[in-house]
Write a protein that holds these residues in place. Structure first.
Motif, PDB file in Angstrom:
ATOM      1  N   MET A 257       0.823  -1.205   0.000  1.00 56.46           N
ATOM      2  CA  MET A 257       0.000   0.000   0.000  1.00 56.46           C
ATOM      3  C   MET A 257       0.869   1.272   0.000  1.00 56.46           C
ATOM      4  SD  MET A 257      -3.128  -0.763  -0.268  1.00 56.46           S
ATOM      5  CE  MET A 257      -4.266  -2.122  -0.070  1.00 56.46           C
ATOM      6  N   ALA A 258       1.974   1.230   0.792  1.00 52.70           N
ATOM      7  CA  ALA A 258       2.858   2.395   0.830  1.00 52.70           C
ATOM      8  C   ALA A 258       3.472   2.648  -0.546  1.00 52.70           C
ATOM      9  CB  ALA A 258       3.940   2.182   1.875  1.00 52.70           C
ATOM     10  N   ALA A 259       3.903   1.554  -1.192  1.00 53.41           N
ATOM     11  CA  ALA A 259       4.482   1.704  -2.529  1.00 53.41           C
ATOM     12  C   ALA A 259       3.464   2.242  -3.515  1.00 53.41           C
ATOM     13  CB  ALA A 259       5.024   0.356  -3.008  1.00 53.41           C
TER      14      ALA A 259
ATOM     15  N   ALA B  51     -14.307  -0.993   3.239  1.00 49.50           N
ATOM     16  CA  ALA B  51     -13.418  -0.795   4.381  1.00 49.50           C
ATOM     17  C   ALA B  51     -12.154  -0.058   3.953  1.00 49.50           C
ATOM     18  CB  ALA B  51     -13.069  -2.132   5.010  1.00 49.50           C
ATOM     19  N   PHE B  52     -11.611  -0.414   2.770  1.00 48.40           N
ATOM     20  CA  PHE B  52     -10.385   0.221   2.295  1.00 48.40           C
ATOM     21  C   PHE B  52     -10.596   1.687   1.947  1.00 48.40           C
ATOM     22  CE2 PHE B  52      -7.776   1.235  -1.560  1.00 48.40           C
ATOM     23  CZ  PHE B  52      -6.577   1.423  -0.890  1.00 48.40           C
TER      24      PHE B  52
ATOM     25  N   LEU C 167      -5.752   6.456   3.220  1.00 45.63           N
ATOM     26  CA  LEU C 167      -5.030   5.981   2.049  1.00 45.63           C
ATOM     27  C   LEU C 167      -5.993   5.538   0.958  1.00 45.63           C
ATOM     28  CD1 LEU C 167      -2.434   5.160   0.595  1.00 45.63           C
ATOM     29  CD2 LEU C 167      -2.563   2.948   1.769  1.00 45.63           C
ATOM     30  N   GLY C 168      -7.027   4.797   1.344  1.00 43.09           N
ATOM     31  CA  GLY C 168      -7.992   4.338   0.357  1.00 43.09           C
ATOM     32  C   GLY C 168      -8.701   5.480  -0.328  1.00 43.09           C
ATOM     33  N   ASP C 169      -9.065   6.498   0.431  1.00 41.74           N
ATOM     34  CA  ASP C 169      -9.738   7.665  -0.150  1.00 41.74           C
ATOM     35  C   ASP C 169      -8.827   8.387  -1.135  1.00 41.74           C
ATOM     36  OD1 ASP C 169     -11.995   9.765  -0.018  1.00 41.74           O
ATOM     37  OD2 ASP C 169     -10.201  10.933   0.461  1.00 41.74           O
TER      38      ASP C 169
ATOM     39  N   ALA D 142     -19.281   5.609  -1.018  1.00 35.35           N
ATOM     40  CA  ALA D 142     -18.577   4.873   0.037  1.00 35.35           C
ATOM     41  C   ALA D 142     -18.870   5.467   1.406  1.00 35.35           C
ATOM     42  CB  ALA D 142     -17.075   4.884  -0.237  1.00 35.35           C
ATOM     43  N   ALA D 143     -18.892   6.796   1.505  1.00 40.87           N
ATOM     44  CA  ALA D 143     -19.184   7.430   2.793  1.00 40.87           C
ATOM     45  C   ALA D 143     -20.598   7.109   3.249  1.00 40.87           C
ATOM     46  CB  ALA D 143     -18.984   8.938   2.686  1.00 40.87           C
TER      47      ALA D 143
END
Length: 311
Positions: A1-3, A167-168, A173-175, A227-228
């Protein structure tokens, strides 16, 4: 995810440019089918057809009024004035800021739009997430709502937590990563696969995918608003559910027995028990989209609600 986050940051301008181009193409291909109303400085899209008693239609998650204009409106407009709204943040209706995910605020906002259309004492139908908005509509204006029809309604707080995509995308990060990448690169065939799961065990009707405008739901703002709304619905239902027994108007609760997205035993059955004047119909073999799998059953439920409700 960081990458992935680093990659997106480095390519952000290119991704945003591609996403913007696709959004422009989607909106050109699927323009508003009805009229645009200004409410408190924002735009609300309403598709109005027919003559007769007022009937409001509120769509579910990821959708728009096009879900109803595909087939259902034509079945009703000979004896109702049908008003199908896009809910806030979806279709052609603007978001309403931090209240976009609040079904009670959505109901108030759309009721203000309905007032501009001269709507009086409507029957209000809500499908899936729209069922929660329909209940909120009646709770805030019980003396100005004639009856409700709740179809596959997500109306009761459910057990467990969100997993997977929702959930992501609810994480920072997902947003940041999810909507731009999906808007820019996701093939429309992904929408077809998602629709197939939503309609199961019934097939997606022929021509539905071309009419619904999957691209409208694939815009960055629509991804985020949807999503929200989904991830934050349960706390609102916890607040709303204790008030259901005070709703004395006629309510038709109609649900597919094979609905695995909004299971009837978690939603329809306890809802009908909580409401003083509810009539429950469980449709054997139907999934989450009975307005397409068995549209006559929905028309019949609307007509029953009209017959049960005082003028």
């Amino acid at each position: 995810m960081a990458a992935l986050a680093v990659l997106v940051s480095g390519c952000g301008a290119l991704i945003d440019a591609r996403a913007t181009a696709r959004e422009t193409a989607f909106e050109t291909e699927f323009p508003p089918t009805g009229q645009l109303i200004e409410v408190n400085g924002t735009t609300v899209h309403a598709h109005v057809a027919g003559r007769g008693p007022d009937l409001i239609l509120l769509h579910g998650a990821s959708g728009s009024s096009r879900d109803f204009t595909f087939d259902l409106v034509a079945r009703l407009q000979d004896r109702y004035r049908v008003i199908a709204f896009d809910r806030p943040g979806l279709g052609w209706t603007d978001p309403i800021g931090p209240q976009t995910q609040n079904p009670i605020a959505q109901a108030e906002h759309l009721r203000a739009a309905a007032d501009q259309l001269g709507v009086r004492d409507p029957i209000v139908l809500g499908h899936s997430y729209g069922g929660a908005v329909a209940l909120a509509w009646a709770m805030r204006a019980p003396d100005r709502t004639r009856a409700l029809v709740v179809v596959s309604g997500a109306t009761m707080p459910w057990p467990g937590d969100m997993t997977g995509w929702y959930a992501f995308i609810s994480t920072p990060l997902g947003d940041r990563v999810g909507p731009p990448l999906l808007t820019a690169f996701a093939p429309l065939s992904l929408g077809d696969r998602i629709m197939a799961g939503i309609f199961a065990p019934q097939p997606v009707p022929a021509g539905y995918a071309d009419h619904i405008g999957v691209g409208l739901a694939a815009r960055r703002g629509s991804y985020r608003a949807n999503a929200a709304q989904i991830t934050q619905l349960r706390p609102y239902l916890r607040a709303m559910a204790p008030g259901y027994p005070r709703l004395t108007l006629p309510v038709e609760v109609i649900h597919g027995a094979a609905d695995t997205i909004v299971p009837p035993d978690i939603h329809a059955l306890p809802l009908s028990d909580a409401l003083p004047d509810a009539a429950l119909t469980i449709l054997p073999g139907q999934g989450h989209m009975p307005q397409h799998g068995d549209p006559q059953a929905i028309v019949d439920a609307i007509d029953r609600a009209a017959a049960r409700a005082p003028r």
